[in-house]
Write a protein that holds these residues in place. Structure first.
Motif, PDB file in Angstrom:
ATOM      1  N   PRO A  79       0.843  -1.199   0.000  1.00 56.77           N
ATOM      2  CA  PRO A  79       0.000   0.000   0.000  1.00 56.77           C
ATOM      3  C   PRO A  79       0.877   1.247   0.000  1.00 56.77           C
ATOM      4  N   ASP A  80       0.360   2.317  -0.528  1.00 57.40           N
ATOM      5  CA  ASP A  80       1.066   3.583  -0.465  1.00 57.40           C
ATOM      6  C   ASP A  80       1.168   4.012   0.997  1.00 57.40           C
ATOM      7  N   TYR A  81       2.326   4.511   1.429  1.00 58.18           N
ATOM      8  CA  TYR A  81       2.451   4.989   2.800  1.00 58.18           C
ATOM      9  C   TYR A  81       3.538   6.048   2.895  1.00 58.18           C
ATOM     10  N   ALA A  82       3.406   6.872   3.922  1.00 58.81           N
ATOM     11  CA  ALA A  82       4.376   7.943   4.162  1.00 58.81           C
ATOM     12  C   ALA A  82       4.171   8.445   5.581  1.00 58.81           C
ATOM     13  N   CYS A  83       5.163   9.150   6.098  1.00 54.01           N
ATOM     14  CA  CYS A  83       5.008   9.753   7.415  1.00 54.01           C
ATOM     15  C   CYS A  83       5.955  10.925   7.576  1.00 54.01           C
ATOM     16  N   ASN A  84       5.605  11.803   8.509  1.00 54.99           N
ATOM     17  CA  ASN A  84       6.392  13.007   8.757  1.00 54.99           C
ATOM     18  C   ASN A  84       5.952  13.575  10.097  1.00 54.99           C
ATOM     19  N   ARG A  85       6.915  14.028  10.907  1.00 49.80           N
ATOM     20  CA  ARG A  85       6.559  14.734  12.136  1.00 49.80           C
ATOM     21  C   ARG A  85       7.110  16.147  12.053  1.00 49.80           C
ATOM     22  N   TYR A  86       6.276  17.099  12.443  1.00 46.46           N
ATOM     23  CA  TYR A  86       6.672  18.492  12.362  1.00 46.46           C
ATOM     24  C   TYR A  86       6.279  19.217  13.647  1.00 46.46           C
ATOM     25  N   SER A  87       6.929  20.327  13.883  1.00 48.09           N
ATOM     26  CA  SER A  87       6.693  21.106  15.089  1.00 48.09           C
ATOM     27  C   SER A  87       5.444  21.968  14.966  1.00 48.09           C
ATOM     28  N   LEU A  88       4.807  22.195  16.095  1.00 46.64           N
ATOM     29  CA  LEU A  88       3.788  23.225  16.200  1.00 46.64           C
ATOM     30  C   LEU A  88       4.486  24.534  16.581  1.00 46.64           C
TER      31      LEU A  88
END
Length: 402
Positions: A258-267
């Motif tokens: 399956p297509d997948y991705a991830c990313n964490r970013y700051s508030l």
């Protein structure tokens, strides 16, 4: 635009790279039928959460387009996905949307099926029929960190690669130990692709979502976000939240996955989570030790993004109704032990993404009205629409290979 003879292969081949889709992709009945067969019946769909079926015999119905699936907890704790179609003459077997039962009995002629779908009893059926072959048909199912996914495909993509990459990312949040605090469906008068395209870019956020823009950094240029992310990563390490995420922007859909991705970013400074005032909304999730003032975008399939803060998570579902109508459903998750009114206030919990989605509904419907015009001509994407471009490329690849 009822172009049943439309040459979809030529339409895909002539699509200009780096530009929005041409009009037939949104208006053609033939393209929509292809979308349903290629995406909604082939991709993995997020059907629900394990907290909805904690005990043996607990079930709920997952319905999409013409299909209905019984999601049930078996006697041994296994989660089964069963086509809600009687093996006698095709009636829907399960009528109530959720409940608990020892077995499923068809309301038409009373054929009865066990929780695993096998045939329990068929009144007056001749003995020469092989009853082992008359159970409810099984639908592919995967339980991934407490989220239940189903696929109508005869050969669904494997979760193996996805698990290997996303398990470390999701493990600290223990989504399997959350529960549904609230869910809301937002009908949108637009083709489903416009919903997905809108979700995948924040180019519009500054003008359209002031509530979101004052807490989230995704509407800013990368050079302004990088220092904030660097500061967040130090906090994340102390909080037990991984940030060494891979970047899938621009890559093709993983072969056989399956297509997948991830990313964490700051508030932004002063915001611990996605709340109106930046203050905590609920107990910390899983093994998270403290707030790192970050948010994770995670995709499992093109149609099932999620957003994970330190104290709650949201699951999105993009659901087609017909060519011109869609539904965006949002599911809010909190820690399984959290109590409404004591540990979280529901209005505060859902405020940000409720107000944002209501605004998106208005934006997308106006987008659809413009696409319907004889004056519509696709324009070029900008750099902040990279994820939308990625969706378009994956979409065209899927149509080509279907």
């Amino acid at each position: 635009m009822n172009n049943q003879s439309l040459d979809i292969a030529t339409l895909v081949k002539t699509q200009k790279k780096g530009f929005a889709l041409t009009q037939p992709f949104y208006l053609s009945d033939a393209v929509f039928e292809k979308d349903v067969d290629s995406f909604f019946y082939q991709d993995w769909q997020m059907a629900g959460h394990v907290s909805e079926i904690p005990q043996a015999g607990d079930y709920f119905l997952f319905e999409m387009m013409k299909e209905s699936v019984i999601i049930v907890r078996g006697k041994d704790g296994t989660v089964h996905a069963l086509a809600n179609v009687c093996r006698h003459r095709g009636s829907r077997v399960c009528i109530e949307p959720r409940g608990n039962t020892k077995r499923f009995t068809c309301p038409y002629h009373a054929w009865a099926f066990n929780l695993d779908g096998s045939l329990f009893n068929a009144r007056m059926l001749d003995e020469d029929h092989d009853r082992s072959k008359l159970g409810l048909k099984r639908v592919a199912v995967e339980v991934f960190h407490g989220l239940i996914y189903v696929s109508f495909s005869d050969a669904p993509a494997s979760f193996d690669k996805l698990r290997a990459d996303l398990d470390p990312v999701l493990a600290p949040f223990a989504l399997e130990r959350t529960k549904i605090a609230y869910r809301e469906s937002y009908p949108v008068r637009a083709n489903w692709k416009l919903l997905v395209e809108n979700y995948n870019e924040c180019y519009h956020c500054t003008a359209a979502h002031p509530e979101f823009a004052r807490s989230h950094v995704t509407h800013m240029a990368a050079e302004r976000v990088e220092p904030l992310n660097a500061e967040m990563q130090a906090r994340s390490k102390l909080a037990g939240v991984p940030t060494d995420y891979f970047d899938c922007i621009g890559s093709a859909r993983p072969k056989g996955s399956p297509d997948y991705a991830c990313n964490r970013y700051s508030l932004f400074d002063g915001y611990l989570t996605g709340s109106e005032d930046g203050a905590p909304l609920a107990p910390l999730l899983g093994k998270v030790k403290a707030y790192d003032s970050g948010a994770s975008d995670v995709y499992v399939g093109i149609l099932n993004p999620m957003l994970i803060y330190c104290d709650h998570a949201l699951i999105y579902r993009f659901i087609p109704v017909d060519k011109d109508t869609s539904i965006q459903e949002i599911i809010w998750l909190v820690h399984e032990d959290a109590s409404e009114g004591t540990d979280y206030d529901l209005d505060r919990l859902k405020w940000l993404w409720d107000v944002t989605t209501i605004a998106d509904k208005r934006i997308i419907e106006k987008n659809q009205e413009g696409v319907n015009s004889r004056f519509y001509e696709p324009g070029p994407f900008v750099s902040m629409e990279a994820y939308t471009q990625r969706f378009i490329e994956a979409y065209l690849t899927t149509l080509t290979n279907a």
